[in-house]
Write an enzyme that holds these catalytic residues in place. Structure first.
Site, PDB file in Angstrom:
ATOM      1  N   TYR A  64      30.938  60.072  76.666  1.00  0.00           N
ATOM      2  CA  TYR A  64      30.479  59.187  75.588  1.00  0.00           C
ATOM      3  C   TYR A  64      30.462  59.901  74.241  1.00  0.00           C
ATOM      4  O   TYR A  64      30.722  59.278  73.202  1.00  0.00           O
ATOM      5  CB  TYR A  64      29.125  58.551  75.956  1.00  0.00           C
ATOM      6  CG  TYR A  64      29.370  57.453  76.954  1.00  0.00           C
ATOM      7  CD1 TYR A  64      29.829  56.204  76.536  1.00  0.00           C
ATOM      8  CD2 TYR A  64      29.274  57.697  78.318  1.00  0.00           C
ATOM      9  CE1 TYR A  64      30.146  55.219  77.459  1.00  0.00           C
ATOM     10  CE2 TYR A  64      29.590  56.713  79.243  1.00  0.00           C
ATOM     11  CZ  TYR A  64      30.020  55.482  78.804  1.00  0.00           C
ATOM     12  OH  TYR A  64      30.358  54.507  79.703  1.00  0.00           O
ATOM     13  N   ARG A  67      33.874  59.529  73.005  1.00  0.00           N
ATOM     14  CA  ARG A  67      34.133  58.161  72.515  1.00  0.00           C
ATOM     15  C   ARG A  67      33.434  57.917  71.186  1.00  0.00           C
ATOM     16  O   ARG A  67      33.949  57.215  70.313  1.00  0.00           O
ATOM     17  CB  ARG A  67      33.700  57.137  73.571  1.00  0.00           C
ATOM     18  CG  ARG A  67      34.630  57.170  74.795  1.00  0.00           C
ATOM     19  CD  ARG A  67      34.318  56.087  75.775  1.00  0.00           C
ATOM     20  NE  ARG A  67      34.490  54.757  75.208  1.00  0.00           N
ATOM     21  CZ  ARG A  67      34.057  53.634  75.765  1.00  0.00           C
ATOM     22  NH1 ARG A  67      33.420  53.700  76.921  1.00  0.00           N
ATOM     23  NH2 ARG A  67      34.246  52.478  75.196  1.00  0.00           N
ATOM     24  N   GLN A  98      33.077  42.570  74.004  1.00  0.00           N
ATOM     25  CA  GLN A  98      32.841  43.496  75.118  1.00  0.00           C
ATOM     26  C   GLN A  98      32.889  44.926  74.596  1.00  0.00           C
ATOM     27  O   GLN A  98      32.645  45.869  75.335  1.00  0.00           O
ATOM     28  CB  GLN A  98      33.927  43.304  76.179  1.00  0.00           C
ATOM     29  CG  GLN A  98      33.947  41.929  76.791  1.00  0.00           C
ATOM     30  CD  GLN A  98      35.252  41.694  77.540  1.00  0.00           C
ATOM     31  OE1 GLN A  98      35.394  42.003  78.720  1.00  0.00           O
ATOM     32  NE2 GLN A  98      36.240  41.135  76.855  1.00  0.00           N
ATOM     33  N   ASN A  99      33.225  45.081  73.325  1.00  0.00           N
ATOM     34  CA  ASN A  99      33.416  46.429  72.775  1.00  0.00           C
ATOM     35  C   ASN A  99      32.091  47.063  72.375  1.00  0.00           C
ATOM     36  O   ASN A  99      31.140  46.366  72.020  1.00  0.00           O
ATOM     37  CB  ASN A  99      34.348  46.379  71.551  1.00  0.00           C
ATOM     38  CG  ASN A  99      35.724  45.863  71.930  1.00  0.00           C
ATOM     39  OD1 ASN A  99      36.040  45.788  73.113  1.00  0.00           O
ATOM     40  ND2 ASN A  99      36.519  45.513  70.940  1.00  0.00           N
ATOM     41  N   VAL A 100      32.089  48.386  72.409  1.00  0.00           N
ATOM     42  CA  VAL A 100      30.864  49.135  72.110  1.00  0.00           C
ATOM     43  C   VAL A 100      31.057  49.993  70.864  1.00  0.00           C
ATOM     44  O   VAL A 100      30.199  50.807  70.543  1.00  0.00           O
ATOM     45  CB  VAL A 100      30.482  50.022  73.328  1.00  0.00           C
ATOM     46  CG1 VAL A 100      30.065  49.169  74.524  1.00  0.00           C
ATOM     47  CG2 VAL A 100      31.612  50.977  73.737  1.00  0.00           C
ATOM     48  N   HIS A 116      28.326  44.490  76.217  1.00  0.00           N
ATOM     49  CA  HIS A 116      28.298  45.741  76.988  1.00  0.00           C
ATOM     50  C   HIS A 116      27.545  46.851  76.262  1.00  0.00           C
ATOM     51  O   HIS A 116      27.782  48.027  76.523  1.00  0.00           O
ATOM     52  CB  HIS A 116      29.731  46.173  77.329  1.00  0.00           C
ATOM     53  CG  HIS A 116      30.398  45.241  78.309  1.00  0.00           C
ATOM     54  ND1 HIS A 116      31.756  45.193  78.517  1.00  0.00           N
ATOM     55  CD2 HIS A 116      29.865  44.308  79.151  1.00  0.00           C
ATOM     56  CE1 HIS A 116      32.043  44.279  79.440  1.00  0.00           C
ATOM     57  NE2 HIS A 116      30.919  43.722  79.826  1.00  0.00           N
ATOM     58  N   SER A 187      41.795  41.878  78.825  1.00  0.00           N
ATOM     59  CA  SER A 187      42.521  41.540  80.049  1.00  0.00           C
ATOM     60  C   SER A 187      41.801  40.415  80.787  1.00  0.00           C
ATOM     61  O   SER A 187      42.381  39.770  81.650  1.00  0.00           O
ATOM     62  CB  SER A 187      42.647  42.769  80.956  1.00  0.00           C
ATOM     63  OG  SER A 187      41.354  43.265  81.260  1.00  0.00           O
ATOM     64  N   ASN A 211      47.116  38.034  72.368  1.00  0.00           N
ATOM     65  CA  ASN A 211      47.320  39.191  73.227  1.00  0.00           C
ATOM     66  C   ASN A 211      48.827  39.328  73.423  1.00  0.00           C
ATOM     67  O   ASN A 211      49.485  38.334  73.748  1.00  0.00           O
ATOM     68  CB  ASN A 211      46.608  38.960  74.585  1.00  0.00           C
ATOM     69  CG  ASN A 211      46.458  40.227  75.399  1.00  0.00           C
ATOM     70  OD1 ASN A 211      47.371  41.043  75.491  1.00  0.00           O
ATOM     71  ND2 ASN A 211      45.290  40.388  76.004  1.00  0.00           N
TER      72      ASN A 211
HETATM   73  P1  OAD Z   1      41.486  46.167  79.048  1.00  0.00           P
HETATM   74  O1  OAD Z   1      42.010  47.553  78.920  1.00  0.00           O
HETATM   75  O2  OAD Z   1      41.222  45.643  80.403  1.00  0.00           O
HETATM   76  O3  OAD Z   1      42.469  45.141  78.334  1.00  0.00           O
HETATM   77  C1  OAD Z   1      42.929  45.354  77.033  1.00  0.00           C
HETATM   78  C2  OAD Z   1      43.769  44.162  76.633  1.00  0.00           C
HETATM   79  O4  OAD Z   1      44.137  44.317  75.280  1.00  0.00           O
HETATM   80  C3  OAD Z   1      45.048  43.979  77.434  1.00  0.00           C
HETATM   81  O5  OAD Z   1      45.135  42.616  77.871  1.00  0.00           O
HETATM   82  C4  OAD Z   1      46.159  44.296  76.420  1.00  0.00           C
HETATM   83  O6  OAD Z   1      47.344  43.506  76.648  1.00  0.00           O
HETATM   84  C5  OAD Z   1      45.491  43.906  75.124  1.00  0.00           C
HETATM   85  N1  OAD Z   1      46.002  44.601  73.916  1.00  0.00           N
HETATM   86  C6  OAD Z   1      46.482  45.853  73.805  1.00  0.00           C
HETATM   87  N2  OAD Z   1      46.812  46.118  72.527  1.00  0.00           N
HETATM   88  C7  OAD Z   1      46.539  45.002  71.817  1.00  0.00           C
HETATM   89  C8  OAD Z   1      46.645  44.647  70.438  1.00  0.00           C
HETATM   90  N3  OAD Z   1      47.120  45.502  69.519  1.00  0.00           N
HETATM   91  N4  OAD Z   1      46.269  43.394  70.071  1.00  0.00           N
HETATM   92  C9  OAD Z   1      45.793  42.513  70.984  1.00  0.00           C
HETATM   93  N5  OAD Z   1      45.669  42.806  72.284  1.00  0.00           N
HETATM   94  C10 OAD Z   1      46.026  44.029  72.706  1.00  0.00           C
HETATM   95  O7  OAD Z   1      40.165  46.114  78.128  1.00  0.00           O
HETATM   96  P2  OAD Z   1      39.033  44.997  78.061  1.00  0.00           P
HETATM   97  O8  OAD Z   1      39.544  43.663  78.429  1.00  0.00           O
HETATM   98  O9  OAD Z   1      38.345  45.168  76.771  1.00  0.00           O
HETATM   99  O10 OAD Z   1      33.589  47.416  80.286  1.00  0.00           O
HETATM  100  O11 OAD Z   1      38.070  45.502  79.201  1.00  0.00           O
HETATM  101  C11 OAD Z   1      36.902  44.787  79.450  1.00  0.00           C
HETATM  102  C12 OAD Z   1      35.827  45.730  79.893  1.00  0.00           C
HETATM  103  O12 OAD Z   1      36.324  46.571  80.947  1.00  0.00           O
HETATM  104  C13 OAD Z   1      35.370  46.726  78.833  1.00  0.00           C
HETATM  105  O13 OAD Z   1      34.358  46.206  78.005  1.00  0.00           O
HETATM  106  C14 OAD Z   1      34.836  47.853  79.662  1.00  0.00           C
HETATM  107  C15 OAD Z   1      35.972  47.931  80.655  1.00  0.00           C
HETATM  108  O14 OAD Z   1      35.696  48.536  81.858  1.00  0.00           O
HETATM  109  C16 OAD Z   1      32.627  48.305  80.585  1.00  0.00           C
HETATM  110  O15 OAD Z   1      32.734  49.483  80.320  1.00  0.00           O
HETATM  111  C17 OAD Z   1      31.437  47.706  81.247  1.00  0.00           C
END
Ligand code: OAD
Length: 248
Positions: A64, A67, A98-100, A116, A187, A211
């Site tokens: 962390y 990060r 969901q971002n921190v 989160h 995602s 996306n």
């Molecule tokens: P992911 O890594 O699962 O997904 C990221 C998404 O962003 C993917 O669908 C990519 O296609 C998309 N992406 C990448 N670059 C992009 C851009 N320039 N513009 C738009 N989209 C883009 O990350 P999250 O969905 O955020 O939770 O993950 C959700 C949660 O899982 C997070 O909050 C974290 C993680 O584990 C915890 O830590 C509890």
């Protein structure tokens, strides 16, 4: 696609922008899944569970601290800034993230519901006191509670933990009542957060997804904009503003 999204969202008065790590990708912050994602280099079970913290708090804190360092030096990108500008175009508007990393707030978005938690809060494992600490680097790892001297933990939600109750309740209430939702850079595979998009869609909201790849939530979207957030959001905001200025 942008025009179609603006046409549908231009009729809405209550909007939620629901974001994931992809919205911060163009600020230089890694997403989680896939090649080069954070969970590839740092397995979840080593750094993002209560069990990992109980086993090796210093290892978890180093993750962390890294990060925090990256987030501190990152800047809001054109997507964060466009989302902040969009706020003025709707009667009710909220960012649910969901971002921190705090980049939505640094771009000027208010309110922001952090499902989160936040990299910038720490919480005592002893007395439960929470505080904001934006020092990078932290003077001591793990940090100590100024109230009771107990060990502090990052103020984020780990796998296996519940989401902050008040934030979750507020997010659910909002997503049930919106008429539009823009889903950006997630995602859509992490629950219960992803369930908010289902809730909005089931309540009749128009869902627009931004996306480069269709997410697990793409089937709920009326329009999928296959672009990077930093390109799509400024274009969407401009199209919405044009419609608002023209009074249509
Ligand atoms: P992911 O890594 O699962 O997904 C990221 C998404 O962003 C993917 O669908 C990519 O296609 C998309 N992406 C990448 N670059 C992009 C851009 N320039 N513009 C738009 N989209 C883009 O990350 P999250 O969905 O955020 O939770 O993950 C959700 C949660 O899982 C997070 O909050 C974290 C993680 O584990 C915890 O830590 C509890």
């Amino acid at each position: 696609m942008i025009e179609e999204a603006a046409r549908l969202l231009g009729r809405c008065s209550r909007l939620v922008v629901f974001t994931g790590s992809g919205v911060s990708a163009e600020s230089g912050l890694a997403t989680f899944r896939g090649a080069g994602g954070l969970w590839e280099g740092y397995p979840v079970e080593d750094v993002a569970t209560p069990e990992a913290f109980a086993r090796d708090p210093l290892l978890v804190w180093r993750f962390y601290a890294m990060r925090r360092e990256k987030a501190k030096s990152a800047q809001p990108n054109p997507a964060h800034l466009a989302i902040a500008r969009m706020q003025a175009l709707f009667g009710s508007f909220c960012v649910v993230t969901q971002n921190v990393d705090g980049l939505h707030q640094r771009a000027g978005s208010r309110p922001v519901l952090e499902l989160h938690g936040s990299l910038w809060t720490v919480r005592c494992t002893g007395c439960g006191a929470s505080r904001v600490d934006e020092q990078v680097p932290l003077p001591e790892l793990p940090p100590r509670c100024p109230v009771c001297g107990g060990m502090e933990r990052p103020g984020v939600v780990w796998f296996g933990e519940a989401l902050p109750e008040a934030v979750w309740r507020e997010a659910e209430k909002l997503c049930q009542a919106v008429d539009g939702m823009v889903v950006v850079g997630t995602s859509g595979v992490v629950w219960p957060a992803a369930g908010l998009v289902e809730l909005a869609a089931a309540s009749g909201a128009v869902v627009v997804e931004v996306n480069p790849e269709p997410s697990a939530l793409a089937h709920l979207a009326r329009v999928h904009i296959p672009m990077k957030a930093g390109q799509a959001l400024p274009a969407l905001e401009a199209a919405l503003r044009k419609k608002a200025d023209a009074g249509c």
